[in-house]
Design a protein around this motif. Sequence first.
Motif: not given
Length: 119
Positions: A51-54, A59-65
Amino acid sequence: MVTASTPPRQLLQFVLDDDLDAALRAGLMDYLPQPGDALLDPAYPQLPQQLQLAQQQLRTAWAARERYRARAARLERRAAERQARRAPPPTADSKPALPSAAAVILARAKARAAGNPNA
């Protein structure tokens, strides 16, 4: 609809089913590991880590977006500035204004051409 008090096992099931929208609605980003979460499902003792990995992947994907959107806006702004520099300066009218002396001479020439001998 699932609430923020969704059990961690259900959150994990959403993640395993690749139904991240449902996991988000169920409160995935609010999940904090609790003692005993690893024991909720004997088949998934790594439940808290998954769950923490997800959460981290989202968060990483949102920051990249956000970086992509900021870059696109920056490139668009730069292109507009470049285009503005290349464009010819705007003119008030399409005809350039004549100096006053030239305007007087032109008026006299037009009067003579029209047949006005006093000009």
